[in-house]
Design a protein around this motif. Structure first.
Motif, PDB file in Angstrom:
ATOM      1  N   MET A 219      35.990  40.541  13.937  1.00  0.00           N
ATOM      2  CA  MET A 219      37.429  40.763  13.060  1.00  0.00           C
ATOM      3  C   MET A 219      37.690  42.094  12.838  1.00  0.00           C
ATOM      4  N   ILE A 220      39.227  42.386  12.797  1.00  0.00           N
ATOM      5  CA  ILE A 220      39.443  43.728  12.432  1.00  0.00           C
ATOM      6  C   ILE A 220      39.883  43.829  11.118  1.00  0.00           C
ATOM      7  N   LYS A 221      39.536  44.865  10.369  1.00  0.00           N
ATOM      8  CA  LYS A 221      39.861  44.910   9.159  1.00  0.00           C
ATOM      9  C   LYS A 221      40.769  46.129   8.877  1.00  0.00           C
ATOM     10  N   PHE A 222      41.940  46.083   8.184  1.00  0.00           N
ATOM     11  CA  PHE A 222      42.842  47.244   8.053  1.00  0.00           C
ATOM     12  C   PHE A 222      43.631  47.160   6.868  1.00  0.00           C
ATOM     13  N   THR A 223      44.141  48.137   6.319  1.00  0.00           N
ATOM     14  CA  THR A 223      44.812  48.397   5.373  1.00  0.00           C
ATOM     15  C   THR A 223      46.404  48.158   5.256  1.00  0.00           C
TER      16      THR A 223
ATOM     17  N   SER B  62      43.547  31.280   0.274  1.00  0.00           N
ATOM     18  CA  SER B  62      43.237  32.628  -0.415  1.00  0.00           C
ATOM     19  C   SER B  62      44.514  33.356   0.185  1.00  0.00           C
TER      20      SER B  62
ATOM     21  N   ASN C 193      44.259  36.090   1.914  1.00  0.00           N
ATOM     22  CA  ASN C 193      44.100  36.634   3.141  1.00  0.00           C
ATOM     23  C   ASN C 193      44.251  35.385   4.335  1.00  0.00           C
ATOM     24  N   SER C 194      44.036  34.302   3.785  1.00  0.00           N
ATOM     25  CA  SER C 194      44.349  33.181   4.625  1.00  0.00           C
ATOM     26  C   SER C 194      45.700  32.812   4.740  1.00  0.00           C
TER      27      SER C 194
ATOM     28  N   LEU D 236      47.374  35.150   7.117  1.00  0.00           N
ATOM     29  CA  LEU D 236      47.119  34.917   8.557  1.00  0.00           C
ATOM     30  C   LEU D 236      47.997  33.864   8.880  1.00  0.00           C
TER      31      LEU D 236
END
Length: 69
Positions: A1-5, A26, A28-29, A32
């Motif tokens: 999974m990619i993490k970015f700001t 959440s 994040n969820s 998405l």
């Protein structure tokens, strides 16, 4: 999974936070989920491109760059 700001305006963050709480997700969820829904909607409503590929949109068209003098 990619993490970015990702930088977003405070009011948009507030709206997404409220929606996440409403949907019991959440932050994040929720983001998405919203991205997946948006991309599904775009791919089904976007007319076919000239090359026949309807899954990817045409590039944005803006003003041509000004010639340098």
């Amino acid at each position: 999974m990619i993490k970015f700001t990702l930088r977003i305006p405070d009011d948009l963050h507030d709206r997404i936070t409220v929606q996440a709480a409403t949907d019991r997700r959440s932050l994040n969820s929720e983001m998405l989920h919203l991205l997946e829904v948006a991309l599904t909607t775009v791919s089904t409503e976007t007319p076919d491109r000239l090359d026949g590929d309807s899954a990817t949109p045409d590039p944005l068209r803006g003003k041509p760059h000004s010639p340098t003098a």
